[in-house]
Scaffold this motif. Structure first.
Motif, PDB file in Angstrom:
ATOM      1  N   VAL A 198       0.678  -1.024  -0.360  1.00 29.18           N
ATOM      2  CA  VAL A 198       0.245  -0.091   0.433  1.00 29.18           C
ATOM      3  C   VAL A 198       0.273   1.223   0.159  1.00 29.18           C
ATOM      4  O   VAL A 198       1.987   1.520   1.184  1.00 29.18           O
ATOM      5  CB  VAL A 198      -0.867   0.265   1.314  1.00 29.18           C
ATOM      6  N   LYS A 199       0.893   2.442  -1.360  1.00 27.46           N
ATOM      7  CA  LYS A 199       1.550   2.976  -1.066  1.00 27.46           C
ATOM      8  C   LYS A 199       1.331   4.509   0.032  1.00 27.46           C
ATOM      9  O   LYS A 199       1.858   4.917  -0.110  1.00 27.46           O
ATOM     10  CB  LYS A 199       1.885   3.502  -2.749  1.00 27.46           C
ATOM     11  N   LYS A 200       0.131   4.563  -0.605  1.00 24.75           N
ATOM     12  CA  LYS A 200      -1.100   5.538   0.656  1.00 24.75           C
ATOM     13  C   LYS A 200      -2.466   5.714   0.916  1.00 24.75           C
ATOM     14  O   LYS A 200      -3.196   3.692   0.180  1.00 24.75           O
ATOM     15  CB  LYS A 200      -1.423   6.503  -0.615  1.00 24.75           C
ATOM     16  N   ASP A 201      -2.689   5.840   2.175  1.00 24.12           N
ATOM     17  CA  ASP A 201      -3.721   5.594   2.544  1.00 24.12           C
ATOM     18  C   ASP A 201      -3.467   4.221   3.530  1.00 24.12           C
ATOM     19  O   ASP A 201      -2.819   3.294   3.515  1.00 24.12           O
ATOM     20  CB  ASP A 201      -5.201   5.524   1.874  1.00 24.12           C
ATOM     21  N   ARG A 202      -5.240   3.581   3.608  1.00 22.82           N
ATOM     22  CA  ARG A 202      -5.427   2.071   4.387  1.00 22.82           C
ATOM     23  C   ARG A 202      -5.835   1.786   3.399  1.00 22.82           C
ATOM     24  O   ARG A 202      -7.051   2.172   2.594  1.00 22.82           O
ATOM     25  CB  ARG A 202      -5.582   2.940   5.717  1.00 22.82           C
ATOM     26  N   ARG A 203      -5.968   0.031   3.604  1.00 24.97           N
ATOM     27  CA  ARG A 203      -6.121  -0.804   2.557  1.00 24.97           C
ATOM     28  C   ARG A 203      -7.651  -1.529   3.267  1.00 24.97           C
ATOM     29  O   ARG A 203      -6.415  -2.134   3.958  1.00 24.97           O
ATOM     30  CB  ARG A 203      -5.388  -1.892   1.512  1.00 24.97           C
ATOM     31  N   LEU A 204      -8.870  -1.109   3.007  1.00 22.58           N
ATOM     32  CA  LEU A 204      -9.962  -1.822   4.081  1.00 22.58           C
ATOM     33  C   LEU A 204     -10.537  -3.041   3.151  1.00 22.58           C
ATOM     34  O   LEU A 204     -10.338  -2.853   1.906  1.00 22.58           O
ATOM     35  CB  LEU A 204     -11.181  -0.638   4.401  1.00 22.58           C
ATOM     36  N   SER A 205     -10.967  -3.715   3.667  1.00 17.88           N
ATOM     37  CA  SER A 205     -11.547  -5.553   3.447  1.00 17.88           C
ATOM     38  C   SER A 205     -12.260  -5.612   4.555  1.00 17.88           C
ATOM     39  O   SER A 205     -11.736  -6.334   5.473  1.00 17.88           O
ATOM     40  CB  SER A 205     -10.330  -5.801   2.504  1.00 17.88           C
ATOM     41  N   ILE A 206     -13.243  -6.756   4.794  1.00 17.99           N
ATOM     42  CA  ILE A 206     -13.777  -8.650   4.992  1.00 17.99           C
ATOM     43  C   ILE A 206     -13.470  -8.601   3.975  1.00 17.99           C
ATOM     44  O   ILE A 206     -13.744  -9.461   2.983  1.00 17.99           O
ATOM     45  CB  ILE A 206     -14.614  -8.304   4.921  1.00 17.99           C
ATOM     46  N   THR A 207     -12.396  -9.792   5.122  1.00 17.01           N
ATOM     47  CA  THR A 207     -12.173 -11.384   3.732  1.00 17.01           C
ATOM     48  C   THR A 207     -12.142 -12.788   4.729  1.00 17.01           C
ATOM     49  O   THR A 207     -12.363 -12.577   5.343  1.00 17.01           O
ATOM     50  CB  THR A 207      -9.855 -11.175   4.282  1.00 17.01           C
ATOM     51  N   GLY A 208     -12.294 -13.846   3.694  1.00 20.21           N
ATOM     52  CA  GLY A 208     -12.730 -15.042   4.451  1.00 20.21           C
ATOM     53  C   GLY A 208     -13.007 -16.435   3.828  1.00 20.21           C
ATOM     54  O   GLY A 208     -12.444 -15.615   2.665  1.00 20.21           O
ATOM     55  N   TRP A 209     -12.730 -17.308   4.610  1.00 22.02           N
ATOM     56  CA  TRP A 209     -13.370 -18.233   3.299  1.00 22.02           C
ATOM     57  C   TRP A 209     -14.775 -18.966   3.483  1.00 22.02           C
ATOM     58  O   TRP A 209     -15.372 -19.406   4.871  1.00 22.02           O
ATOM     59  CB  TRP A 209     -11.872 -19.053   4.105  1.00 22.02           C
ATOM     60  N   LEU A 210     -15.092 -19.776   2.314  1.00 22.77           N
ATOM     61  CA  LEU A 210     -15.965 -21.140   3.111  1.00 22.77           C
ATOM     62  C   LEU A 210     -15.202 -22.520   2.770  1.00 22.77           C
ATOM     63  O   LEU A 210     -14.173 -22.046   1.553  1.00 22.77           O
ATOM     64  CB  LEU A 210     -16.942 -20.505   1.688  1.00 22.77           C
ATOM     65  N   LYS A 211     -15.879 -23.182   3.382  1.00 19.10           N
ATOM     66  CA  LYS A 211     -14.771 -24.156   4.397  1.00 19.10           C
ATOM     67  C   LYS A 211     -16.099 -25.753   4.291  1.00 19.10           C
ATOM     68  O   LYS A 211     -17.120 -25.179   4.569  1.00 19.10           O
ATOM     69  CB  LYS A 211     -14.472 -24.069   5.590  1.00 19.10           C
ATOM     70  N   THR A 212     -15.417 -26.357   3.467  1.00 21.17           N
ATOM     71  CA  THR A 212     -15.905 -27.536   4.204  1.00 21.17           C
ATOM     72  C   THR A 212     -15.282 -28.787   5.686  1.00 21.17           C
ATOM     73  O   THR A 212     -15.180 -28.176   6.227  1.00 21.17           O
ATOM     74  CB  THR A 212     -14.537 -28.418   2.730  1.00 21.17           C
ATOM     75  N   ARG A 213     -15.818 -29.527   5.114  1.00 27.16           N
ATOM     76  CA  ARG A 213     -16.624 -30.405   7.028  1.00 27.16           C
ATOM     77  C   ARG A 213     -16.378 -29.694   7.815  1.00 27.16           C
ATOM     78  O   ARG A 213     -15.703 -29.163   8.614  1.00 27.16           O
ATOM     79  CB  ARG A 213     -14.868 -31.461   6.871  1.00 27.16           C
TER      80      ARG A 213
END
Length: 213
Positions: A198-213
């Motif tokens: 990231v060169k400037k500011d802040r990078r914002l997200s929601i990150t996740g995973w869909l899982k088996t078992r």
């Protein structure tokens, strides 16, 4: 055909957006969806993320899973806060309702067997990154699909950096900018990827995973 099967067929409605995701995953193992969430929803989710971040509730991210976890600043530099489904706000419930709707569609149409999910807020301050990696672990291969929902504001510029680079099977690169409301879905077990600095500011997200078992 019995009455239950007939009812299920009558009850089913084709979702064109989800069908496009399925087509993309089948063809290239990833899908880029703009406006998966409305601009209003993105604004509210961003505000929630920033409120929690200002309360100093985030922690430095680590690599590996809970069995083998370590903090390596030379590999990744983001800060995260796991979202506890049992303690969701009304806004977070809205987020998960949409994710659950997608999961139900994928399970019904593609028989993916997704049973669990895990998501966290993520903040990449200026100068941070995440080097090339795969989203599955040697001791845990349950992650089926990775999902990133970008929460940057409308003023975010491509020159700010923080782009996601997916390395396709032929080693060509797909460069994806973290535009607000954009959702990226890709197969966790097959596609290596990285977050550029990231060169400037802040990078914002929601990150996740869909899982088996």
């Amino acid at each position: 055909m019995d009455s239950l099967e007939l009812f299920e067929q009558l009850d089913f409605k084709v979702n064109e957006q989800y069908e496009q995701i399925i087509e993309n995953l089948s063809a290239q193992k990833f899908s880029i969806v703009d406006e998966f969430f409305s601009s209003e929803e993105v604004d509210l989710l961003r505000a929630t993320l920033l409120d929690k971040y200002e309360e100093d509730r985030f922690k430095k991210s680590a690599i590996g899973n809970k069995v083998n976890e370590s903090i390596e600043k030379s590999i990744r530099g983001d800060f995260i806060l796991w979202i506890n489904e049992a303690e969701q706000s009304e806004l977070e419930k809205l987020f998960f309702n949409k994710i659950n709707d997608l999961v139900a569609y994928l399970n019904r149409t593609c028989f993916m067997g997704i049973l669990h999910k895990e998501f966290h807020y993520a903040v990449y301050p200026e100068g941070t990154f995440y080097k090339r990696h795969l989203d599955t672990f040697q001791n845990d291969g349950r992650r089926k699909l990775s999902i990133v929902c970008y929460l940057n504001d409308e003023c975010w510029q491509k020159s700010n950096g923080g782009e996601l680079v997916i390395y396709k099977e032929n080693e060509t690169e797909e460069v994806i900018y973290p535009l607000p409301g954009r959702v990226v879905i890709f197969e966790s077990q097959f596609l290596e990827h990285e977050v550029k600095p990231v060169k400037k500011d802040r990078r914002l997200s929601i990150t996740g995973w869909l899982k088996t078992r």
